[in-house]
Design a protein around this motif. Structure first.
Motif, PDB file in Angstrom:
ATOM      1  N   PHE A  39       0.604  -1.216   0.050  1.00  0.00           N
ATOM      2  CA  PHE A  39      -0.101   0.038  -0.074  1.00  0.00           C
ATOM      3  C   PHE A  39       0.809   1.252  -0.104  1.00  0.00           C
ATOM      4  O   PHE A  39       2.024   1.151   0.371  1.00  0.00           O
ATOM      5  CB  PHE A  39      -0.902   0.183   1.140  1.00  0.00           C
ATOM      6  CG  PHE A  39      -1.985  -1.114   1.294  1.00  0.00           C
ATOM      7  CD1 PHE A  39      -2.707  -1.122   0.229  1.00  0.00           C
ATOM      8  CD2 PHE A  39      -1.866  -2.074   2.323  1.00  0.00           C
ATOM      9  CE1 PHE A  39      -3.610  -2.141   0.543  1.00  0.00           C
ATOM     10  CE2 PHE A  39      -2.553  -3.333   2.175  1.00  0.00           C
ATOM     11  CZ  PHE A  39      -3.901  -3.119   1.559  1.00  0.00           C
ATOM     12  N   ALA A  40       0.277   2.439  -0.504  1.00  0.00           N
ATOM     13  CA  ALA A  40       1.129   3.679  -0.291  1.00  0.00           C
ATOM     14  C   ALA A  40       1.265   3.868   1.104  1.00  0.00           C
ATOM     15  O   ALA A  40       0.229   3.949   1.947  1.00  0.00           O
ATOM     16  CB  ALA A  40       0.287   4.571  -1.060  1.00  0.00           C
ATOM     17  N   GLY A  41       2.420   4.285   1.437  1.00  0.00           N
ATOM     18  CA  GLY A  41       2.763   4.495   2.753  1.00  0.00           C
ATOM     19  C   GLY A  41       4.113   4.377   3.230  1.00  0.00           C
ATOM     20  O   GLY A  41       5.066   4.360   2.222  1.00  0.00           O
ATOM     21  N   ARG A  42       4.512   4.610   4.595  1.00  0.00           N
ATOM     22  CA  ARG A  42       6.185   4.674   4.759  1.00  0.00           C
ATOM     23  C   ARG A  42       6.612   3.080   5.170  1.00  0.00           C
ATOM     24  O   ARG A  42       7.761   3.021   5.377  1.00  0.00           O
ATOM     25  CB  ARG A  42       6.137   5.597   6.016  1.00  0.00           C
ATOM     26  CG  ARG A  42       5.301   5.037   7.324  1.00  0.00           C
ATOM     27  CD  ARG A  42       5.476   6.047   8.172  1.00  0.00           C
ATOM     28  NE  ARG A  42       6.730   6.202   8.793  1.00  0.00           N
ATOM     29  CZ  ARG A  42       7.351   5.602   9.901  1.00  0.00           C
ATOM     30  NH1 ARG A  42       6.675   4.565  10.537  1.00  0.00           N
ATOM     31  NH2 ARG A  42       8.575   5.777  10.203  1.00  0.00           N
ATOM     32  N   ASN A  43       5.846   2.095   5.069  1.00  0.00           N
ATOM     33  CA  ASN A  43       6.173   0.797   5.539  1.00  0.00           C
ATOM     34  C   ASN A  43       6.136  -0.151   4.371  1.00  0.00           C
ATOM     35  O   ASN A  43       5.095  -0.066   3.472  1.00  0.00           O
ATOM     36  CB  ASN A  43       5.378   0.334   6.534  1.00  0.00           C
ATOM     37  CG  ASN A  43       5.450   0.729   7.864  1.00  0.00           C
ATOM     38  OD1 ASN A  43       6.624   1.682   8.222  1.00  0.00           O
ATOM     39  ND2 ASN A  43       4.412   0.973   8.450  1.00  0.00           N
ATOM     40  N   PHE A  44       7.378  -1.118   4.241  1.00  0.00           N
ATOM     41  CA  PHE A  44       7.027  -2.373   3.064  1.00  0.00           C
ATOM     42  C   PHE A  44       6.464  -3.478   4.088  1.00  0.00           C
ATOM     43  O   PHE A  44       6.679  -3.583   5.174  1.00  0.00           O
ATOM     44  CB  PHE A  44       8.568  -2.632   2.810  1.00  0.00           C
ATOM     45  CG  PHE A  44       9.265  -1.781   1.853  1.00  0.00           C
ATOM     46  CD1 PHE A  44       8.235  -1.418   0.669  1.00  0.00           C
ATOM     47  CD2 PHE A  44      10.358  -1.328   2.111  1.00  0.00           C
ATOM     48  CE1 PHE A  44       9.205  -0.581  -0.021  1.00  0.00           C
ATOM     49  CE2 PHE A  44      11.100  -0.447   1.380  1.00  0.00           C
ATOM     50  CZ  PHE A  44      10.389  -0.109  -0.081  1.00  0.00           C
ATOM     51  N   VAL A 140       5.676 -15.911   8.271  1.00  0.00           N
ATOM     52  CA  VAL A 140       5.639 -14.834   9.115  1.00  0.00           C
ATOM     53  C   VAL A 140       5.358 -13.708   8.222  1.00  0.00           C
ATOM     54  O   VAL A 140       6.070 -13.610   7.055  1.00  0.00           O
ATOM     55  CB  VAL A 140       6.666 -14.621   9.891  1.00  0.00           C
ATOM     56  CG1 VAL A 140       6.586 -13.506  10.895  1.00  0.00           C
ATOM     57  CG2 VAL A 140       7.003 -15.769  10.895  1.00  0.00           C
ATOM     58  N   ALA A 141       4.425 -12.589   8.571  1.00  0.00           N
ATOM     59  CA  ALA A 141       4.234 -11.514   7.910  1.00  0.00           C
ATOM     60  C   ALA A 141       4.517 -10.385   8.832  1.00  0.00           C
ATOM     61  O   ALA A 141       4.311 -10.419  10.110  1.00  0.00           O
ATOM     62  CB  ALA A 141       2.581 -11.354   7.112  1.00  0.00           C
ATOM     63  N   GLY A 142       5.086  -9.099   8.483  1.00  0.00           N
ATOM     64  CA  GLY A 142       5.201  -7.879   9.212  1.00  0.00           C
ATOM     65  C   GLY A 142       5.425  -6.981   8.471  1.00  0.00           C
ATOM     66  O   GLY A 142       5.121  -6.717   7.090  1.00  0.00           O
ATOM     67  N   PHE A 143       6.348  -5.949   8.716  1.00  0.00           N
ATOM     68  CA  PHE A 143       6.554  -4.689   8.186  1.00  0.00           C
ATOM     69  C   PHE A 143       7.942  -4.204   8.462  1.00  0.00           C
ATOM     70  O   PHE A 143       8.495  -4.748   9.422  1.00  0.00           O
ATOM     71  CB  PHE A 143       5.460  -3.755   8.698  1.00  0.00           C
ATOM     72  CG  PHE A 143       5.781  -3.137   9.653  1.00  0.00           C
ATOM     73  CD1 PHE A 143       6.289  -1.660   9.945  1.00  0.00           C
ATOM     74  CD2 PHE A 143       5.121  -3.637  10.845  1.00  0.00           C
ATOM     75  CE1 PHE A 143       6.829  -1.157  11.279  1.00  0.00           C
ATOM     76  CE2 PHE A 143       5.326  -2.998  12.203  1.00  0.00           C
ATOM     77  CZ  PHE A 143       5.839  -1.936  12.206  1.00  0.00           C
ATOM     78  N   VAL A 144       8.656  -3.310   7.769  1.00  0.00           N
ATOM     79  CA  VAL A 144       9.558  -2.387   7.992  1.00  0.00           C
ATOM     80  C   VAL A 144       9.524  -1.141   7.206  1.00  0.00           C
ATOM     81  O   VAL A 144       8.971  -0.870   6.200  1.00  0.00           O
ATOM     82  CB  VAL A 144      10.994  -3.232   7.566  1.00  0.00           C
ATOM     83  CG1 VAL A 144      10.829  -3.279   5.804  1.00  0.00           C
ATOM     84  CG2 VAL A 144      12.267  -2.606   7.837  1.00  0.00           C
ATOM     85  N   GLU A 145      10.030  -0.228   8.059  1.00  0.00           N
ATOM     86  CA  GLU A 145      10.077   1.272   7.511  1.00  0.00           C
ATOM     87  C   GLU A 145      10.780   1.302   6.259  1.00  0.00           C
ATOM     88  O   GLU A 145      12.058   0.672   6.077  1.00  0.00           O
ATOM     89  CB  GLU A 145      10.437   2.191   8.509  1.00  0.00           C
ATOM     90  CG  GLU A 145       9.714   2.414   9.817  1.00  0.00           C
ATOM     91  CD  GLU A 145      10.088   1.285  10.683  1.00  0.00           C
ATOM     92  OE1 GLU A 145       9.725   1.445  12.135  1.00  0.00           O
ATOM     93  OE2 GLU A 145      10.797   0.420  10.394  1.00  0.00           O
ATOM     94  N   LYS A 146      10.197   2.008   5.187  1.00  0.00           N
ATOM     95  CA  LYS A 146      10.989   2.044   4.054  1.00  0.00           C
ATOM     96  C   LYS A 146      12.664   2.567   4.446  1.00  0.00           C
ATOM     97  O   LYS A 146      13.394   2.040   3.531  1.00  0.00           O
ATOM     98  CB  LYS A 146      10.336   2.813   2.743  1.00  0.00           C
ATOM     99  CG  LYS A 146       9.145   2.257   2.570  1.00  0.00           C
ATOM    100  CD  LYS A 146       8.457   3.168   1.278  1.00  0.00           C
ATOM    101  CE  LYS A 146       7.057   2.525   0.876  1.00  0.00           C
ATOM    102  NZ  LYS A 146       6.311   3.435  -0.077  1.00  0.00           N
ATOM    103  N   GLU A 147      12.823   3.367   5.013  1.00  0.00           N
ATOM    104  CA  GLU A 147      14.122   3.975   5.124  1.00  0.00           C
ATOM    105  C   GLU A 147      15.007   3.246   6.253  1.00  0.00           C
ATOM    106  O   GLU A 147      16.122   3.361   6.243  1.00  0.00           O
ATOM    107  CB  GLU A 147      13.864   5.308   5.738  1.00  0.00           C
ATOM    108  CG  GLU A 147      13.425   5.547   7.259  1.00  0.00           C
ATOM    109  CD  GLU A 147      11.879   5.518   7.232  1.00  0.00           C
ATOM    110  OE1 GLU A 147      11.768   5.559   8.552  1.00  0.00           O
ATOM    111  OE2 GLU A 147      11.225   5.364   6.187  1.00  0.00           O
TER     112      GLU A 147
END
Length: 296
Positions: A39-44, A140-147
């Protein structure tokens, strides 16, 4: 030609090049985790699946609680390599109909403990019977900030190479009770520019060349500086695997600041510079003794 003749890395090179990838795929198969711009946003969005198999990753005599813990921790170690935060998990159990129910209950106790340690919700999975050895797969699913996302591909010539913790001797016990370096990884990417990173699961002798190939560089290792676990030899540190420590590349300009800040933040976790990335050539890339390679 069979799988033993091809080997794990050559097999994956042949298979992965033909996988379809959509436009939202930032990093696909071949890195520690899949990374998607969902999704558009700051996380992958970050995805990872891993499995453990009886006779390969654990012996039947092992405590099933420890086996469950390891099953949960293995994909989370790859999350650490990507500096990602895990959120949801799916558990697949494959076992024979003769498997004792109490053993399975203890296995899931270990899985739950591992998930709770990192605030992961277990949201489903699958069970299947098999005449073969027991296998447990965890997705497992999760996220990381793009930067803050780190892959294997960003290493540069001249980068310093560091490892966390100690190497060698893990197959005696640590491999069933390790804690993924998620906290350390998150701190690193918050405070430093980490060029490339991976977790050490198959041994330095296999994993370091993989990291160098992904970054298209060579490497030079100072063998005498390898941080050895108690009773381990240099050969063990290179070849045994199952350490689940972080191996990462960082600009040498940040070397002293990193070492000083690390000692204050993680006084009980060693951090060791073991070498550097060098120009890509056959003349200056050391040939390390092999670590663990599937099918061989």
């Amino acid at each position: 030609m069979n799988l033993r003749e091809v080997g794990e890395d050559r097999l994956l090179n042949q298979l992965l090049s033909r996988l379809p990838l959509g436009k939202t795929v930032v990093a696909g198969a071949g890195d520690d985790c899949a990374v998607l711009e969902f999704f558009a946003g700051r996380n992958f969005l970050v995805l990872k699946t891993d499995c453990i198999v009886e006779g390969v990753h654990f012996l039947w005599e092992a405590n099933p609680v420890d086996v469950g813990w390891k099953a949960m921790m293995r994909p989370l170690s790859d999350f650490a390599a990507t500096s990602a935060l895990p959120q949801f998990a799916l558990i697949t159990l494959i076992a024979s109909k003769q498997t004792e129910v109490e053993w399975v209950k203890k296995l899931y106790r270990g899985v739950r403990r591992g998930a709770k340690r990192f605030d992961v919700s277990i949201v489903g999975g699958e069970t299947s019977s098999s005449p073969g050895p027991i296998a447990i797969s965890v997705s497992v699913a999760g996220f990381v900030e793009k930067e803050r996302w780190v892959s294997r591909r960003g290493g540069k010539v001249g980068d310093d190479l560091f490892v966390t913790g100690q190497l060698g001797g893990a197959v005696k016990q640590k491999h069933l009770r390790f804690i993924p370096r998620i906290a350390e990884s998150r701190w690193l990417t918050k405070n430093f520019s980490i060029h490339a990173m991976m977790d050490l699961s198959d041994g330095l002798g296999v994993d370091l060349p993989r990291l160098a190939r992904a970054s298209k560089v060579g490497f030079k290792i100072e063998m005498e500086n390898l941080p050895l676990a108690h009773g381990a030899r240099i050969e063990d540190a290179i070849s045994e695997g199952e350490d689940y420590e972080l191996l990462f590349a960082i600009s040498r300009r940040d070397r002293e600041r990193l070492k000083q800040a690390w000692r204050k933040k993680f006084p009980k976790v060693p951090l060791t510079r073991i070498g550097q990335f060098s120009p890509l050539s056959t003349s200056n890339s050391q040939l390390l003794r092999s670590g663990y390679v599937h099918f061989q």
